[in-house]
Design a protein around this motif. Structure first.
Motif, PDB file in Angstrom:
ATOM      1  N   ASP A 147      -2.528   5.749   7.080  1.00 31.95           N
ATOM      2  CA  ASP A 147      -2.896   5.677   8.468  1.00 31.95           C
ATOM      3  C   ASP A 147      -3.192   4.114   8.550  1.00 31.95           C
ATOM      4  O   ASP A 147      -4.261   3.710   8.182  1.00 31.95           O
ATOM      5  CB  ASP A 147      -3.788   6.546   8.838  1.00 31.95           C
ATOM      6  N   PRO A 148      -2.275   3.473   9.439  1.00 33.07           N
ATOM      7  CA  PRO A 148      -2.546   2.026   9.611  1.00 33.07           C
ATOM      8  C   PRO A 148      -3.869   1.666  10.616  1.00 33.07           C
ATOM      9  O   PRO A 148      -4.286   0.506  10.615  1.00 33.07           O
ATOM     10  CB  PRO A 148      -1.444   1.520  10.260  1.00 33.07           C
ATOM     11  N   LYS A 149      -4.416   2.750  11.068  1.00 37.10           N
ATOM     12  CA  LYS A 149      -5.529   2.647  12.198  1.00 37.10           C
ATOM     13  C   LYS A 149      -6.849   2.712  11.277  1.00 37.10           C
ATOM     14  O   LYS A 149      -7.912   2.268  11.808  1.00 37.10           O
ATOM     15  CB  LYS A 149      -5.463   3.593  13.153  1.00 37.10           C
ATOM     16  N   VAL A 150      -6.950   3.282   9.990  1.00 35.78           N
ATOM     17  CA  VAL A 150      -8.059   3.275   9.347  1.00 35.78           C
ATOM     18  C   VAL A 150      -8.046   1.988   8.409  1.00 35.78           C
ATOM     19  O   VAL A 150      -7.174   1.891   7.510  1.00 35.78           O
ATOM     20  CB  VAL A 150      -7.933   4.614   8.270  1.00 35.78           C
ATOM     21  N   PRO A 151      -9.351   1.298   8.410  1.00 34.92           N
ATOM     22  CA  PRO A 151      -9.236  -0.022   7.674  1.00 34.92           C
ATOM     23  C   PRO A 151      -9.288  -0.046   6.189  1.00 34.92           C
ATOM     24  O   PRO A 151      -8.801  -0.857   5.472  1.00 34.92           O
ATOM     25  CB  PRO A 151     -10.284  -0.829   7.980  1.00 34.92           C
ATOM     26  N   LYS A 152      -9.649   1.182   5.629  1.00 35.13           N
ATOM     27  CA  LYS A 152      -9.711   0.858   3.882  1.00 35.13           C
ATOM     28  C   LYS A 152      -9.178   2.370   3.486  1.00 35.13           C
ATOM     29  O   LYS A 152      -9.221   3.268   4.270  1.00 35.13           O
ATOM     30  CB  LYS A 152     -11.205   1.053   3.644  1.00 35.13           C
ATOM     31  N   ALA A 153      -8.728   2.381   2.279  1.00 38.54           N
ATOM     32  CA  ALA A 153      -7.861   3.575   1.615  1.00 38.54           C
ATOM     33  C   ALA A 153      -8.385   3.571   0.286  1.00 38.54           C
ATOM     34  O   ALA A 153      -8.303   2.388  -0.561  1.00 38.54           O
ATOM     35  CB  ALA A 153      -6.640   3.360   1.958  1.00 38.54           C
ATOM     36  N   LEU A 154      -8.518   4.803  -0.299  1.00 39.98           N
ATOM     37  CA  LEU A 154      -8.612   5.202  -1.556  1.00 39.98           C
ATOM     38  C   LEU A 154      -7.691   5.747  -2.119  1.00 39.98           C
ATOM     39  O   LEU A 154      -7.343   6.938  -1.392  1.00 39.98           O
ATOM     40  CB  LEU A 154     -10.043   5.802  -1.723  1.00 39.98           C
ATOM     41  N   VAL A 155      -6.675   5.300  -2.899  1.00 37.70           N
ATOM     42  CA  VAL A 155      -5.534   6.039  -3.384  1.00 37.70           C
ATOM     43  C   VAL A 155      -5.663   6.408  -4.891  1.00 37.70           C
ATOM     44  O   VAL A 155      -6.128   5.452  -5.747  1.00 37.70           O
ATOM     45  CB  VAL A 155      -4.154   5.213  -3.169  1.00 37.70           C
ATOM     46  N   PHE A 156      -5.395   7.716  -5.463  1.00 36.22           N
ATOM     47  CA  PHE A 156      -5.458   7.948  -6.707  1.00 36.22           C
ATOM     48  C   PHE A 156      -4.396   8.689  -6.976  1.00 36.22           C
ATOM     49  O   PHE A 156      -3.776   9.639  -6.348  1.00 36.22           O
ATOM     50  CB  PHE A 156      -6.822   8.781  -7.109  1.00 36.22           C
TER      51      PHE A 156
END
Length: 340
Positions: A147-156
């Protein structure tokens, strides 16, 4: 550790001459600790269109925890699956292919001999990629779901022999790597250590603690928990574990990728499902349509890894990605073909 640049393995090898480049057919093969997966596609505007696929559980890393070598039985199973891949690639007229191997081949002392056998018997040349390259390709494959509107991402990605985690920020909608970690704990090696029929609550808790212990430094140096508490983090997961739990949450009569990929898994529901599965033996878990006999012994270890991740970072819901390294390879092959 930065995500690595593309490897120089984007090569023609399944068709020669100018015609191969006029209408390229692309193939991406991902040989993991547990699965052998193939996608065949044609490039199209902005990406690719899949025209064939193959996936088989081969358990290449079976017994690797004890011996640090690939067993004869595991290698034979895998070679047979790769012969199917070769047949599909020939039938579809593949002109450009990239085949990669991950944790099992990174760890096994006899992997070079195994890959020589693969090339001799199937004609497929497989490159062993680093954990950094694996994470880079997986991120390229799953990033359209962020989601480009959420500033951080945790991908696993919970694998058979390891679990990869990537911490990102999104700048103008595009992901930028901040940090990444590869931990040597996956569903196969944890299952071999803690059992595959009935897993006791104590052993399950031990698995969760083992994973959490290696996540602690990653969390502290990036202050991920603080960002989660502030509501600035989205979580995206790829693996048989999360796709299985999503299928169970939906009550699917059988696994359906078109319904699972891109769906959402609620944290509370996932933990409840994990506890239900923990209370079952192998046959009870196998009876679930979205688990089946191939995953019934591995799913508990996957649940423990997921619980450790979600225990440390309590994001309310998880976006599910039934995609990863293969799609990342295909995006790059398609872009290279358009460049030509």
């Amino acid at each position: 550790m930065p995500v690595e640049s593309p490897a120089a393995g984007l090569r023609p090898g399944w068709g020669e001459g100018p015609a191969a480049w006029k209408t390229p057919v692309l193939a991406a093969l991902d040989l993991g600790t547990n699965n052998c997966r193939l996608l065949i596609a044609k490039p199209c505007h902005g990406g690719f269109r899949v025209i064939d696929a193959f996936s088989r559980i081969v358990r290449l890393g079976e017994g690797l925890t004890r011996s640090n070598t690939l067993s004869d039985e595991a290698m034979t199973r895998t070679v047979q699956a790769l012969k199917v891949c070769r047949s599909k690639m020939e039938r579809r007229g593949v002109s450009v292919a990239r085949a990669v191997a991950t944790e099992a081949c990174r760890r096994a002392g006899n992997c070079n001999e195994f890959l020589d056998r693969v090339e001799s018997e199937t004609g497929i040349s497989i490159e062993i990629i680093t954990a950094g390259e694996e994470a880079r390709l997986a991120l390229a494959g799953v990033s359209p779901l962020l989601d480009p509107k959420v500033p951080k991402a945790l991908v696993f990605d919970i694998g058979g022999g390891s679990t990869e985690l990537v911490w990102l920020e999104l700048l103008r909608g595009k992901p930028r790597l901040i940090d990444q970690i590869s931990i040597p704990l996956g569903v196969v090696n944890l299952t071999e250590t803690y059992g595959s029929d009935r897993v006791s609550p104590d052993d399950y808790a031990t698995m969760v603690r083992a994973v959490d212990h290696v996540l602690e430094g990653f969390d502290q140096r990036n202050r991920i928990a603080e960002a989660v508490a502030a509501g600035k983090v989205q979580m995206l997961g790829a693996s048989g574990t999360v796709t299985t739990l999503a299928g169970i949450q939906m009550g699917l009569p059988r696994y359906d990728r078109s319904k699972v990929d891109g769906s959402w898994l609620e944290r509370k529901h996932a933990l409840d499902i994990s506890r239900t599965l923990l209370g079952l033996d192998y046959e009870g878990r196998a009876a679930h349509a979205c688990v089946g006999r191939d995953r019934a012994d591995l799913v508990i270890a996957g649940c423990a890894i997921l619980e450790a991740i979600w225990g440390r970072w309590a994001v309310p819901s998880l976006r599910i990605a039934d995609r990863g390294v293969r799609e990342g390879i295909l995006f790059e092959l398609a872009a290279a073909s358009r460049g030509r």
